[in-house]
Design a protein around this motif. Structure first.
Motif, PDB file in Angstrom:
ATOM      1  N   VAL A  86       0.844  -1.195   0.000  1.00  0.00           N
ATOM      2  CA  VAL A  86       0.000   0.000   0.000  1.00  0.00           C
ATOM      3  C   VAL A  86       0.874   1.237   0.000  1.00  0.00           C
ATOM      4  O   VAL A  86       1.743   1.390   0.870  1.00  0.00           O
ATOM      5  CB  VAL A  86      -0.942  -0.005   1.233  1.00  0.00           C
ATOM      6  CG1 VAL A  86      -1.740   1.273   1.308  1.00  0.00           C
ATOM      7  CG2 VAL A  86      -1.840  -1.219   1.217  1.00  0.00           C
ATOM      8  N   PRO A  87       0.681   2.140  -0.971  1.00  0.00           N
ATOM      9  CA  PRO A  87       1.496   3.355  -0.989  1.00  0.00           C
ATOM     10  C   PRO A  87       1.150   4.258   0.199  1.00  0.00           C
ATOM     11  O   PRO A  87       0.010   4.303   0.642  1.00  0.00           O
ATOM     12  CB  PRO A  87       1.131   4.032  -2.307  1.00  0.00           C
ATOM     13  CG  PRO A  87      -0.152   3.433  -2.725  1.00  0.00           C
ATOM     14  CD  PRO A  87      -0.250   2.091  -2.064  1.00  0.00           C
ATOM     15  N   PRO A  88       2.159   4.976   0.720  1.00  0.00           N
ATOM     16  CA  PRO A  88       1.914   5.849   1.882  1.00  0.00           C
ATOM     17  C   PRO A  88       1.010   7.020   1.568  1.00  0.00           C
ATOM     18  O   PRO A  88       0.794   7.421   0.508  1.00  0.00           O
ATOM     19  CB  PRO A  88       3.303   6.314   2.304  1.00  0.00           C
ATOM     20  CG  PRO A  88       4.220   6.014   1.169  1.00  0.00           C
ATOM     21  CD  PRO A  88       3.542   5.014   0.289  1.00  0.00           C
TER      22      PRO A  88
END
Length: 88
Positions: A86-88
């Motif tokens: 999951v991208p930040p």
């Protein structure tokens, strides 16, 4: 003159699950399907993380987690891998 066809396992109306009567009919003949169902769920939860299994089979997440506990399956590695994607 046509011979009437008698089906071994007659169908159900559309929208009704086939298992609603099938398991009962087998049980009438001495075949209990619960052990096979339970073994299949345990085998699935050993290969598939509980959240995915719940989604695929339409189970509540708590039910899938209980089956994972029965199978002694730890899916924390799946959660860590998913969080890493999951991208930040």
């Amino acid at each position: 003159m046509a011979v009437p066809v008698t089906w071994l396992f007659p169908g159900r109306p559309p929208g009704q699950p086939a298992s609603s009567g099938f398991g009962g009919k087998l049980l009438e003949h001495g075949v209990d399907i619960r052990p096979a169902r339970n073994a299949a769920l345990i085998a699935l939860v050993e290969d598939i993380p509980a959240p995915i299994l719940a989604d695929i089979l339409g189970l509540h997440i708590n039910t899938a987690v209980r089956w994972a506990n029965v199978a002694k399956r730890d899916w924390s590695a799946y959660l860590a891998a998913r969080n890493a994607m999951v991208p930040p």
